[in-house]
Write a protein that holds these residues in place. Structure first.
Motif, PDB file in Angstrom:
ATOM      1  N   ARG A   1       0.800  -1.222   0.000  1.00 36.23           N
ATOM      2  CA  ARG A   1       0.000   0.000   0.000  1.00 36.23           C
ATOM      3  C   ARG A   1       0.840   1.283   0.000  1.00 36.23           C
ATOM      4  NH1 ARG A   1      -5.292   1.274   1.137  1.00 36.23           N
ATOM      5  NH2 ARG A   1      -5.664   3.324   2.055  1.00 36.23           N
ATOM      6  N   PRO A   2       1.916   1.394   0.817  1.00 35.74           N
ATOM      7  CA  PRO A   2       2.715   2.630   0.775  1.00 35.74           C
ATOM      8  C   PRO A   2       3.300   2.919  -0.608  1.00 35.74           C
ATOM      9  CG  PRO A   2       3.230   1.369   2.750  1.00 35.74           C
ATOM     10  CD  PRO A   2       2.386   0.480   1.887  1.00 35.74           C
ATOM     11  N   LEU A   3       3.777   1.870  -1.289  1.00 35.71           N
ATOM     12  CA  LEU A   3       4.334   2.072  -2.623  1.00 35.71           C
ATOM     13  C   LEU A   3       3.246   2.509  -3.604  1.00 35.71           C
ATOM     14  CD1 LEU A   3       6.604   1.942  -4.693  1.00 35.71           C
ATOM     15  CD2 LEU A   3       6.157  -0.515  -4.942  1.00 35.71           C
ATOM     16  N   SER A   4       2.094   1.841  -3.560  1.00 34.01           N
ATOM     17  CA  SER A   4       0.982   2.218  -4.443  1.00 34.01           C
ATOM     18  C   SER A   4       0.546   3.653  -4.181  1.00 34.01           C
ATOM     19  CB  SER A   4      -0.206   1.269  -4.230  1.00 34.01           C
ATOM     20  OG  SER A   4       0.138  -0.050  -4.588  1.00 34.01           O
ATOM     21  N   LEU A   5       0.587   4.057  -2.910  1.00 33.78           N
ATOM     22  CA  LEU A   5       0.198   5.412  -2.540  1.00 33.78           C
ATOM     23  C   LEU A   5       1.148   6.440  -3.140  1.00 33.78           C
ATOM     24  CD1 LEU A   5      -1.705   7.223  -0.867  1.00 33.78           C
ATOM     25  CD2 LEU A   5      -0.142   6.936   1.058  1.00 33.78           C
ATOM     26  N   ILE A   6       2.453   6.165  -3.085  1.00 33.27           N
ATOM     27  CA  ILE A   6       3.434   7.093  -3.640  1.00 33.27           C
ATOM     28  C   ILE A   6       3.279   7.193  -5.155  1.00 33.27           C
ATOM     29  CG2 ILE A   6       5.898   7.466  -4.060  1.00 33.27           C
ATOM     30  CD1 ILE A   6       5.036   8.244  -1.278  1.00 33.27           C
ATOM     31  N   VAL A   7       3.047   6.056  -5.825  1.00 36.69           N
ATOM     32  CA  VAL A   7       2.803   6.062  -7.272  1.00 36.69           C
ATOM     33  C   VAL A   7       1.611   6.969  -7.588  1.00 36.69           C
ATOM     34  CG1 VAL A   7       1.993   4.658  -9.223  1.00 36.69           C
ATOM     35  CG2 VAL A   7       3.824   3.802  -7.752  1.00 36.69           C
ATOM     36  N   SER A   8       0.546   6.832  -6.792  1.00 36.15           N
ATOM     37  CA  SER A   8      -0.662   7.626  -7.016  1.00 36.15           C
ATOM     38  C   SER A   8      -0.433   9.106  -6.741  1.00 36.15           C
ATOM     39  CB  SER A   8      -1.805   7.108  -6.140  1.00 36.15           C
ATOM     40  OG  SER A   8      -2.121   5.776  -6.472  1.00 36.15           O
TER      41      SER A   8
ATOM     42  N   ILE B   1       5.517  -6.312  -9.646  1.00 35.22           N
ATOM     43  CA  ILE B   1       4.198  -6.847  -9.296  1.00 35.22           C
ATOM     44  C   ILE B   1       4.174  -7.258  -7.828  1.00 35.22           C
ATOM     45  CG2 ILE B   1       2.613  -8.796  -9.661  1.00 35.22           C
ATOM     46  CD1 ILE B   1       3.391  -8.653 -12.651  1.00 35.22           C
ATOM     47  N   ALA B   2       5.239  -7.952  -7.410  1.00 30.32           N
ATOM     48  CA  ALA B   2       5.322  -8.380  -6.011  1.00 30.32           C
ATOM     49  C   ALA B   2       5.371  -7.174  -5.073  1.00 30.32           C
ATOM     50  CB  ALA B   2       6.551  -9.259  -5.812  1.00 30.32           C
ATOM     51  N   ALA B   3       6.147  -6.164  -5.444  1.00 31.70           N
ATOM     52  CA  ALA B   3       6.279  -4.976  -4.600  1.00 31.70           C
ATOM     53  C   ALA B   3       4.957  -4.221  -4.495  1.00 31.70           C
ATOM     54  CB  ALA B   3       7.361  -4.054  -5.155  1.00 31.70           C
ATOM     55  N   LEU B   4       4.260  -4.047  -5.623  1.00 24.23           N
ATOM     56  CA  LEU B   4       3.000  -3.312  -5.619  1.00 24.23           C
ATOM     57  C   LEU B   4       1.922  -4.031  -4.806  1.00 24.23           C
ATOM     58  CD1 LEU B   4       2.894  -2.151  -9.353  1.00 24.23           C
ATOM     59  CD2 LEU B   4       3.070  -0.647  -7.363  1.00 24.23           C
ATOM     60  N   ARG B   5       1.979  -5.356  -4.782  1.00 23.44           N
ATOM     61  CA  ARG B   5       0.972  -6.139  -4.049  1.00 23.44           C
ATOM     62  C   ARG B   5       1.436  -6.529  -2.646  1.00 23.44           C
ATOM     63  NH1 ARG B   5      -3.197  -8.805  -7.079  1.00 23.44           N
ATOM     64  NH2 ARG B   5      -3.336  -7.936  -9.167  1.00 23.44           N
ATOM     65  N   GLY B   6       2.671  -6.188  -2.309  1.00 27.12           N
ATOM     66  CA  GLY B   6       3.183  -6.533  -0.988  1.00 27.12           C
ATOM     67  C   GLY B   6       3.438  -8.018  -0.819  1.00 27.12           C
ATOM     68  N   LEU B   7       3.885  -8.672  -1.902  1.00 24.11           N
ATOM     69  CA  LEU B   7       4.124 -10.120  -1.896  1.00 24.11           C
ATOM     70  C   LEU B   7       5.596 -10.410  -2.163  1.00 24.11           C
ATOM     71  CD1 LEU B   7       1.083 -11.099  -4.162  1.00 24.11           C
ATOM     72  CD2 LEU B   7       1.169 -11.265  -1.670  1.00 24.11           C
TER      73      LEU B   7
END
Length: 522
Positions: free
Chosen positions: A6-13, A217-223
């Motif tokens: 979520r933090p990475l997706s938030l920064i992208v957004s 993909i793994a980083a964006l999904r936290g996997l």
């Protein structure tokens, strides 16, 4: 940045949203400057000349068109992240050219060149950012995130309007130099922050950079990269890329005009038409020239017109947030239709109240302008940025999205150029024209725009394959296709013969598709 999930997706957004905040700011910044006395005296060609004022404002759109064409040609090779950084750098260069204009030394020509260069950068960003956001987002929040991007345009315009208004109380140079220069603040964020952001995983896979894509993909999904869900996502996207014949990551222009199961041409037209409708519906006739409309059509003072323009932008921004809360519940089609009806009726109110020519009746026209911007902010502002990014497949997404953006800027330029001339020559009938145009949108959207809410990008491909193979309308196909998980998508892809590995022979419009490997996913 060392972030995952979520933090990475938030920064992208946040970075993507800043790009559209800059876009909105640049859309609104000229509204309070173009008719200001200090600006007109510094650039004498524009002094009380509607044609010159329209040209200086609208030349920015031509720059945006060139930027979108640049992505159309080089977007696949450049990648999403580098394209954003390039666009921001070009915008900053354009701002420097504008602000350094010196009176008496062809200042107007230099300002026009600067506006054009800034537009080129913005055209690159607006062609790239929605695609980047869509390709990095999960199905559940993709619509929300891109709607936030689209809606934030209103907040950028709001900042520009009030900054313009505040600067009118300062020294003459401050009136226009500071609002223009302030764009650099947003541009710097979009230029620097992507250095630490991941590239689009789907773009990486089209370049056969599988290991990098799996990490993203793994980083964006936290996997973890060896997680089964990560492997399944990589597998589905790779299947779709192979099926599309998207070898080497470069799509020929001819692919935009193919039909068959993947309906590239139809899908491109859906995206292009949404941007086209947004512009010819009259939004920029209101946004760019709101103070002029109040001053000339409703006969308010210059100061009151600027003040009301700022209030209108507050209304605009408030209603722009509406879609954030309802986009995944109500869906794209219903918001398009509601916005169309609202905009049409608002324009009817405006022209009807201007016909008598009295000050009392003109106040009703002011109400119409406010309701128009409210409906536009809630619907037609964000949706044309979301819909092309969703509806186009991976093989043609970069080019088709660039085509949509080209449509936006070409007709944006036209509307901004002709609005002052229309107001001078036909007055209230200007709004009658826009009312009729908006009314024409309704049947096209109702019969031809399939719903994409809560659909993964892969499922949207299946909607078009279903409609083509089962010979039904694509709106109906979107209603009948059940919601699928990743396994279900994989099964449907095989059921429709979209991943059997045959070479893509690219059936053109009107021809029956020969191969089964032309579907685009993700």
């Amino acid at each position: 940045m060392g972030l995952t999930g979520r933090p990475l997706s938030l920064i992208v957004s946040v970075v993507a949203t800043t790009g559209f905040l800059l876009f909105g700011y640049d859309q609104g910044v000229m509204s309070g400057i173009i008719a200001a006395d200090p600006f007109m005296k510094y650039f004498p060609e524009t002094y009380n000349d509607a044609t010159w004022q329209g040209f200086v404002t609208a030349i920015y759109e031509i720059g945006c068109l060139f930027g979108a064409i640049g992505i159309l040609i080089f977007g696949d090779a450049l990648g999403r992240r580098r394209a954003m950084m390039t666009g921001a750098a070009i915008m900053i260069l354009g701002v420097i050219i504008q602000c350094s204009a010196i009176k008496g030394y062809k200042a107007t020509a230099q300002f026009i060149i600067g506006r054009t260069v800034t537009g080129i950068g913005n055209g690159i960003n607006t062609s790239t950012i929605p695609t980047y956001q869509a390709e990095c987002s999960k199905t559940a929040n993709r619509g929300l995130l891109i709607c936030i991007e689209g809606g934030i345009i209103a907040f950028g315009t709001l900042i520009a309007y009030w900054l313009d208004y505040g600067c009118t109380y300062g020294p003459p140079d401050l009136t226009w130099r500071f609002p223009i220069a302030f764009q650099v603040v947003f541009g710097f964020i979009v230029l620097v922050a992507p250095i630490w952001l991941p590239e689009s995983p789907r773009w990486l896979l089209t370049k056969d950079r599988t290991d990098e894509a799996a990490k993203v993909i793994a980083a964006l999904r936290g996997l973890r990269t060896d997680d089964e869900e990560t492997k399944l996502q990589v597998s589905i996207i790779m299947d779709s890329i192979r099926a599309s014949g998207h070898k080497g990551g470069n799509t020929p222009f001819s692919a935009l005009f193919t039909g068959g199961k993947t309906q590239h041409f139809r899908r491109m037209l859906l995206g292009v038409s949404s941007q086209f409708f947004q512009q010819i519906g009259g939004c920029n006739a209101v946004i760019y020239f709101f103070p002029l409309l109040f001053e000339n059509s409703i006969h308010q003072t210059k100061n009151m017109s600027l003040l009301l323009g700022g209030v209108n932008m507050i209304v605009y921004s408030i209603f722009a947030t509406t879609s954030w809360f309802i986009i995944e519940r109500v869906g794209r089609r219903k918001l398009f239709l509601v916005g169309t009806v609202g905009q049409c009726l608002s324009m009817v109110l405006v022209f009807a109240c201007l016909i008598p020519g009295t000050e009392t009746a003109a106040k009703g026209a002011a109400v119409g302008l406010f309701t128009y911007i409210a409906f536009f902010g809630a619907t037609w502002l964000p949706l044309p940025w979301l819909y092309p990014a969703e509806v186009n497949p991976i093989k043609t997404r970069a080019k088709a999205n660039a085509m949509s953006t080209c449509s936006n800027w070409l007709f944006n330029f036209m509307i901004v150029m002709i609005t002052p001339v229309m107001l001078d020559n036909i007055g209230w009938a200007t709004y009658l024209v826009f009312a009729v145009i908006n009314a024409c949108f309704f049947p096209i959207i109702f019969f031809f725009y399939p719903e994409t809410k809560r659909r993964s990008l892969e499922e949207i491909d299946l909607i078009f394959a279903k409609g083509y193979l089962e010979k039904m309308g694509y709106v109906r196909a979107s209603k009948e296709l059940p919601f699928l998980d990743d396994r279900g998508i994989e099964e449907k892809l095989r059921e429709y013969g979209l991943v059997d590995g045959e070479e893509d022979k690219g059936a053109h419009i009107g021809e029956k598709e020969v191969d089964n490997g032309n579907a685009i996913v993700a």
